[in-house]
Design a protein around this motif. Structure first.
Motif, mmCIF file in Angstrom:
data_model
loop_
_atom_site.group_PDB
_atom_site.id
_atom_site.type_symbol
_atom_site.label_atom_id
_atom_site.label_comp_id
_atom_site.label_asym_id
_atom_site.label_seq_id
_atom_site.Cartn_x
_atom_site.Cartn_y
_atom_site.Cartn_z
ATOM 1 N N TRP A 128 -5.242 -9.154 -91.202
ATOM 2 C CA TRP A 128 -3.545 -9.308 -89.989
ATOM 3 C C TRP A 128 -4.972 -9.855 -89.016
ATOM 4 C CZ3 TRP A 128 1.024 -10.218 -90.139
ATOM 5 C CH2 TRP A 128 1.492 -9.912 -91.450
ATOM 6 N N PHE B 191 3.652 -5.643 -92.190
ATOM 7 C CA PHE B 191 3.503 -5.262 -90.693
ATOM 8 C C PHE B 191 3.006 -4.448 -89.302
ATOM 9 C CE2 PHE B 191 -1.279 -4.043 -88.965
ATOM 10 C CZ PHE B 191 -1.803 -3.125 -89.201
ATOM 11 N N GLU C 280 -0.105 -0.354 -94.086
ATOM 12 C CA GLU C 280 0.469 -1.476 -94.848
ATOM 13 C C GLU C 280 0.397 -1.105 -95.737
ATOM 14 O OE1 GLU C 280 -1.259 -6.521 -95.329
ATOM 15 O OE2 GLU C 280 -2.317 -4.472 -94.769
ATOM 16 N N HIS D 7 -9.634 4.014 -96.957
ATOM 17 C CA HIS D 7 -8.389 3.573 -98.395
ATOM 18 C C HIS D 7 -8.560 5.475 -98.700
ATOM 19 C CE1 HIS D 7 -9.064 -0.543 -97.688
ATOM 20 N NE2 HIS D 7 -10.190 -0.503 -98.559
ATOM 21 N N ASP E 94 -9.755 -2.312 -87.759
ATOM 22 C CA ASP E 94 -9.413 -3.044 -89.039
ATOM 23 C C ASP E 94 -8.259 -3.248 -89.358
ATOM 24 O OD1 ASP E 94 -12.087 -3.052 -90.314
ATOM 25 O OD2 ASP E 94 -11.957 -0.694 -91.297
ATOM 26 N N THR E 95 -7.849 -4.273 -90.204
ATOM 27 C CA THR E 95 -6.844 -5.374 -89.700
ATOM 28 C C THR E 95 -5.857 -5.233 -91.633
ATOM 29 O OG1 THR E 95 -7.225 -7.128 -89.807
ATOM 30 C CG2 THR E 95 -7.569 -5.867 -87.534
ATOM 31 N N GLY E 96 -6.271 -4.599 -92.166
ATOM 32 C CA GLY E 96 -5.810 -4.794 -93.181
ATOM 33 C C GLY E 96 -5.152 -6.287 -93.815
ATOM 34 N N ASP F 234 -9.280 -6.973 -97.084
ATOM 35 C CA ASP F 234 -8.016 -5.619 -96.653
ATOM 36 C C ASP F 234 -9.215 -4.706 -95.800
ATOM 37 O OD1 ASP F 234 -10.817 -4.844 -98.174
ATOM 38 O OD2 ASP F 234 -9.637 -3.140 -98.955
ATOM 39 N N HIS F 235 -9.648 -5.628 -94.715
ATOM 40 C CA HIS F 235 -10.129 -5.133 -93.389
ATOM 41 C C HIS F 235 -9.729 -6.005 -92.642
ATOM 42 C CE1 HIS F 235 -11.982 -1.198 -94.584
ATOM 43 N NE2 HIS F 235 -12.055 -2.461 -96.552
ATOM 44 N N LEU G 151 -4.247 0.845 -97.900
ATOM 45 C CA LEU G 151 -4.632 0.078 -97.062
ATOM 46 C C LEU G 151 -3.687 0.241 -95.572
ATOM 47 C CD1 LEU G 151 -3.817 -2.838 -99.504
ATOM 48 C CD2 LEU G 151 -6.094 -1.691 -99.162
ATOM 49 N N GLN G 152 -4.947 0.533 -94.516
ATOM 50 C CA GLN G 152 -4.274 1.346 -93.448
ATOM 51 C C GLN G 152 -4.803 0.747 -91.940
ATOM 52 O OE1 GLN G 152 -4.671 5.319 -94.966
ATOM 53 N NE2 GLN G 152 -6.695 5.097 -94.658
ATOM 54 N N THR G 153 -4.515 0.819 -91.233
ATOM 55 C CA THR G 153 -5.482 0.996 -89.997
ATOM 56 C C THR G 153 -5.256 1.575 -88.675
ATOM 57 O OG1 THR G 153 -4.821 -2.367 -90.109
ATOM 58 C CG2 THR G 153 -5.198 -1.160 -87.526
#
Length: 305
Positions: free
Chosen positions: A130, A101, A21, A277, A79-81, A126-127, A64-66
């Motif tokens: 989304w 995203f 993201e 992260h 996780d969805t950012g 941040d998790h 920040l990533q999925t």
């Protein structure tokens, strides 16, 4: 650090695609991991910089990533950012953020309706961002066909029954109301505690401390192993200094104990360590070094999209 937003790797029968993201320097390194002194960063500058530390500004570099897992015929998001358009007055980097995203997910071959399971390793902004999207003046689940797996302890701690994290941060109430409550209202939330098996390859396990319900996701397929550890580690310096917590850990002692336990198992069982992260390739092998740990090989990806 590498800025490719989609990277893929195969472990056994599971395909893992990384969808970023946002990535870049965030805040001061010593603020992120207060217990890790300046000497730890400086002594390891040759590999920490530039993917994990911006030496000139002394800022930690994060992503920040999925993680998209295709396992046993299912599409699983880990996780969805941060999400778009959120009220996050206590988190300036996340406040009213707008990004692409869902476009990145689409370019990785994932449409919202394709997602079968969403894993929230814990309920931080941040998790879970989304988890939902804005619609008709409110929020609805982004992934209409998915089960959302939410740690029960976090759902309680950050929910209304506990005054949204005991009212310590206004953001906690906002996060729950826009990213967790709508999933409950839609009947898509599944609360779990202790352990939860997703399929023959994937199992969730509690690893409390960062939050009361923070969890890890273990992957076992053939001879391959991985563990998605959420925010048990924010920086690779915590592999070298596992007693050092991030500034976001709610129970310092419990978080450090969970971190050491997970690192020991990763080293002993050859699990690829996949934190939420890390910059660079985002995942690394762990080795024992006496009573401590050392970094092994970083993950190798095939670029996709």
């Amino acid at each position: 650090m590498k800025n490719e937003s989609r990277q893929s790797i195969i472990l056994g029968d599971v395909e893992i695609t990384r969808v970023i993201e946002w990535a870049g320097p965030l805040g001061p390194a010593r603020n992120l991991v207060p217990g890790a002194g300046a000497e730890v960063w400086k002594e390891n500058e040759d590999w920490l910089s530039p993917d994990h530390w911006e030496a000139d500004s002394d800022r930690a570099v994060v992503a920040l990533q999925t993680w998209v897992l295709r396992s046993a015929g299912k599409t699983v998001l880990v996780d969805t950012g941060v999400g778009n358009g959120r009220e996050r007055p206590g988190s300036p980097h996340f406040h009213h953020r707008q990004g692409d995203f869902l476009g990145e997910l689409a370019r990785a071959g994932v449409r919202p309706e394709d997602v079968d399971i969403v894993v929230n390793t814990h309920v931080h902004g941040d998790h879970v961002g989304w988890n939902t999207v804005a619609a008709d003046g409110g929020w609805v689940p982004t992934f209409p066909n998915a089960q959302y797996l939410v740690p029960a302890a976090d759902d309680h701690h950050f929910g209304p029954g506990n005054a949204y994290g005991r009212g310590l941060r206004e953001d906690d109430r906002l996060i729950y109301e826009d990213s967790i409550a709508p999933v409950h209202h839609a009947g898509q939330a599944v609360l779990w505690d202790g352990a939860h098996r997703i399929d023959e390859h994937l199992t969730l396990e509690s690893a409390p401390g960062h939050t009361p319900g923070s969890a890890v996701l273990r992957l076992t397929s053939g001879t391959d192993r991985a563990v998605f550890v959420g925010d048990l580690l924010h920086s690779p310096v915590q592999i070298l200094e596992p007693a050092c917590n991030s500034c976001f850990c709610l129970d310092a002692g419990q978080a450090a104990a969970s971190r050491r336990r997970i690192l020991e198992r990763a080293a002993d069982e050859g699990e690829l360590l996949v934190p939420a992260h890390f910059g660079g390739t985002g995942a690394v092998e762990v080795r024992r070094q006496g009573q401590n740990f050392a970094l092994g090989e970083w993950a190798g990806y095939v670029e996709v999209g």
